[in-house]
Design an enzyme around this catalytic site. Structure first.
Site, short mmCIF file in Angstrom:
data_model
loop_
_atom_site.label_atom_id
_atom_site.label_comp_id
_atom_site.label_asym_id
_atom_site.label_seq_id
_atom_site.Cartn_x
_atom_site.Cartn_y
_atom_site.Cartn_z
CD GLU A 1 -2.57 1.74 0.57
OE1 GLU A 1 -2.52 2.94 0.26
OE2 GLU A 1 -3.37 0.92 0.07
CB CYS B 1 -14.81 1.37 -7.29
SG CYS B 1 -13.35 2.41 -7.49
#
Length: 400
Positions: free
Chosen positions: A283, A357
């Site tokens: 990340e 998404c």
């Protein structure tokens, strides 16, 4: 008089004049548009229903409350189907998973002072007008119950003519509030804010980027492991949506002993998967990985979890760095992860669970994997953005 021929992916109705895009209409409806722009439904669709929220006509937070749940589910599924078919892909589509009403656990409200106190709510569509949404059918009851606290915060944090942002997250031990304001944080304000947080049972209160008070850790539960995310850090929109995505990811990666979780955030997938596999979480935000690591260290009966702070857009993991893993989970932002997907395609990883998404970038990245020899047997659409045009996708990729 106009006929609505279809809906765009944003829920706007394409009219028969070939140029009008109209809000809150449905295919097949006959509508009349007055010179002042007022819209009248002459012949309603059989899929039209009364909006469940009394704020729908004035609030800009939702786009599709005027349609049946079945229509919205089919429309959202079709958005993903069209994006995938446009790339020449034809997987099996599983039944859509739709989050219930009053399940959004985070919302970004706006606050404005008034003569009588304060107003907190959402803006009307494409305007600066603020609508108070005390009966919002989108967010959790706990977020609605926080409105008195948010109004009191607005009085303290907002100038007479300005406006503030109030990002509120439903946490186990009380609302987690992040205030975005131009007002200076003074010692006196600190005292007043601490008193207010205690009065209303807020778990944490953050002023811009500066923590002011933490009454209780604003804990989130990731598969039975508690994590305290940084203020405003990414979370899946609903617990229902998160559970649906996790169930799919768990199914796809079943049997993998070593998993790499790309764009891992605070551990939405990392920590539940670590119950049965070793996981390496990557990340770009160090604070989110620190939260993940603290949660793992305090967890019970979890396998080894390692973390790596890395910008996967500028420096995606190379194929040789991926050779130690049996499966990959990747959940990139809306832009997708073209460079990282290209390296996954060149690696020897056999299984990939991709969450997205954005149907368009998902289809682009899926095409790249299929061209590299992967099979995409199924796609699951998850609607955790109820009544909005947004949609989530998770899919399985297995190398031939």
């Amino acid at each position: 008089m106009l006929i609505i021929e279809s809906l765009t992916h944003l829920g706007m109705g394409r009219a028969s004049d070939g140029q009008s895009l109209l809000p809150r209409v449905l295919p097949g409806e006959e509508v009349d548009v007055a010179q002042d722009g007022t819209l009248r439904i002459v012949t309603p669709s059989v899929d039209r229903v009364a909006a469940p929220c009394r704020h729908f006509k004035s609030c800009g937070g939702c786009a599709m409350q005027h349609a049946t749940d079945a229509f919205v589910a089919a429309w959202k599924q079709d958005i993903v189907v069209k994006a995938v078919h446009a790339r020449g892909l034809d997987p099996v589509f599983r039944e859509i998973a739709t989050s219930p009403a009053q399940s959004r656990r985070r919302a970004k409200f706006s606050g404005r002072r008034t003569k009588k106190g304060a107003m907190v709510g959402f803006h009307t569509r494409a305007s600066d007008n603020l609508v108070q949404v005390t009966d919002c059918q989108l967010v959790t009851p706990a977020l609605l119950a926080s409105f008195p606290a948010l109004e009191a915060l607005t009085v303290l944090a907002c100038s007479r003519k300005g406006e503030i942002d109030l990002t509120v997250t439903d946490a186990v031990l009380g609302p987690d509030v992040l205030i975005g304001t131009e007002k200076e944080l003074t010692p006196q304000l600190r005292v007043e804010l601490a008193s207010l947080a205690n009065q209303f049972g807020l778990s944490r209160l953050v002023w811009n980027d500066e923590p002011v008070v933490m009454m209780n850790p604003p804990m989130q539960d990731f598969g039975g492991t508690g994590v305290v995310p940084p203020p405003g850090a990414f979370l899946q929109a609903t617990k229902h949506g998160e559970a649906s995505l996790l169930a799919a990811v768990d199914e796809i990666t079943a049997g993998a002993a070593r998993i790499i979780d790309l764009f891992a955030g605070c551990g939405t997938f990392t920590l539940p998967l670590s119950k049965r596999a070793e996981v390496h979480a990557v990340e770009s935000e160090a604070a989110m990985l620190a939260a993940l690591d603290r949660g793992w260290r305090a967890g019970h009966q979890l396998r080894r979890v390692t973390t790596e702070t890395r910008d996967l857009f500028r420096r995606p993991l190379e194929a040789d760095e991926l050779r130690h893993f049996d499966a990959a989970v990747i959940d990139p932002p809306r832009a997708g992860a073209e460079a990282q997907i290209a390296n996954l395609a060149e690696s020897d990883i056999k299984t990939i669970a991709m969450v997205s998404c954005n149907p368009v970038t998902f289809a682009r990245d899926a095409r790249m994997l299929v061209d590299a020899g992967f099979v995409m047997p199924w796609v699951q659409v998850v609607d955790q953005f109820r009544w909005s045009p947004h949609v989530e996708v998770v899919a399985s990729f297995t190398r031939k």
